[in-house]
Design an enzyme around this catalytic site. Sequence first.
Site, PDB file in Angstrom:
ATOM      1  N   GLY A  27      -0.635   0.635  -4.199  1.00 18.95           N
ATOM      2  CA  GLY A  27      -0.648   2.082  -3.999  1.00 18.95           C
ATOM      3  C   GLY A  27       0.248   2.798  -4.975  1.00 18.95           C
ATOM      4  N   ALA A  28       0.253   2.322  -6.241  1.00 20.14           N
ATOM      5  CA  ALA A  28       1.208   2.811  -7.231  1.00 20.14           C
ATOM      6  C   ALA A  28       0.767   4.080  -7.937  1.00 20.14           C
ATOM      7  CB  ALA A  28       1.469   1.711  -8.268  1.00 20.14           C
ATOM      8  N   TYR A 187      -1.612   2.946  14.342  1.00 26.13           N
ATOM      9  CA  TYR A 187      -0.671   3.093  13.224  1.00 26.13           C
ATOM     10  C   TYR A 187       0.702   2.546  13.611  1.00 26.13           C
ATOM     11  CZ  TYR A 187       1.992   5.395   9.491  1.00 26.13           C
ATOM     12  OH  TYR A 187       2.809   5.655   8.418  1.00 26.13           O
TER      13      TYR A 187
END
Length: 321
Positions: A27-28, A187
């Site tokens: 997720g960069a 979550y």
Amino acid sequence: MPHKNTRWTAESDLAKVLTGTTYLITGANSGVGLETTRQLVKQGAHVVMACRRVDAGEEAQREFADLKGTSEVMHCDLADLASVRTFTEAFIAKHDRLDGLGCNAGAVIMGNEAKYSNDGFEMTLAASYFGHFLLTELLLDLLKASAPSRIYIISSVVHANSRAKRYDVNLDDLNWKTRPYSAMDAYGEAKVASVLYAKELAERLEGTGVTTASIHPGWARSNFGSGGPLWMRVAMSVARPLTRGMSDSNWASAQTSLHVLLNDDAPNHSGGYFSQHSVLYRDKECRPGGWPMETPNPNARNMDTARALVAKTSELVGLNA
């Protein structure tokens, strides 16, 4: 203006020369992952940006053109185990070392009904937990060969919830196949799983030179929620200006990940939970955060649960086949 309680990575850590090192950040292409990547490249590291959207990763990568280090973008969809396996095979074929693994990506899939990945996993857990689990396990040999090396796994203040309702993992129904579904509870359980996995890894990897951490980066002004339904995107856009005084910039939120990757003392707390300050803690005494701090959720400290979770997850992702 940074929040007065923001914890900052030591300047000496941000001045370390990382030439010759290799890091992998999922997720960069945005948010905390992008800022973590940018700083590592600035210090001379080579960073592999594992992104679901390669075009977004390549656009972000152009910002690093004048920095000391190097980077590359590789496709990896953490919600798809086949994609994770393909990525790790390509990574290992190309790289002979891995100094740090940042399991940074994550998602919350909002709605009244559970959505499932191609592998049959509830989508929030697929993207936030199962994909990172398989990725990490497949890279452990390389991490050991590169020791000393470090792993961090993104969790969230949400995992703690409140004294009235502490989240836990449901080993009999991890993927919400039989329980009434709650997106926020899914979550929260995914984030408990992340804390437990970091603790189990630390126990299993003791003596190998590979250390772990789970982290709460803070209330980041990231693009969280941008992939959700229209109502969520609208709500987030309205809320951001109203919460600016309580939330953190992406740079401030990257401080915890940078600390656990670069600080000399961080490996002495392998398996620990590292948290930026956060007004979102329901337990007020936790709001200053800590590097590390004890999670207020006893379910996230239960090593019997951690071991059982890892055994169950290994079976579900096919590592025991």
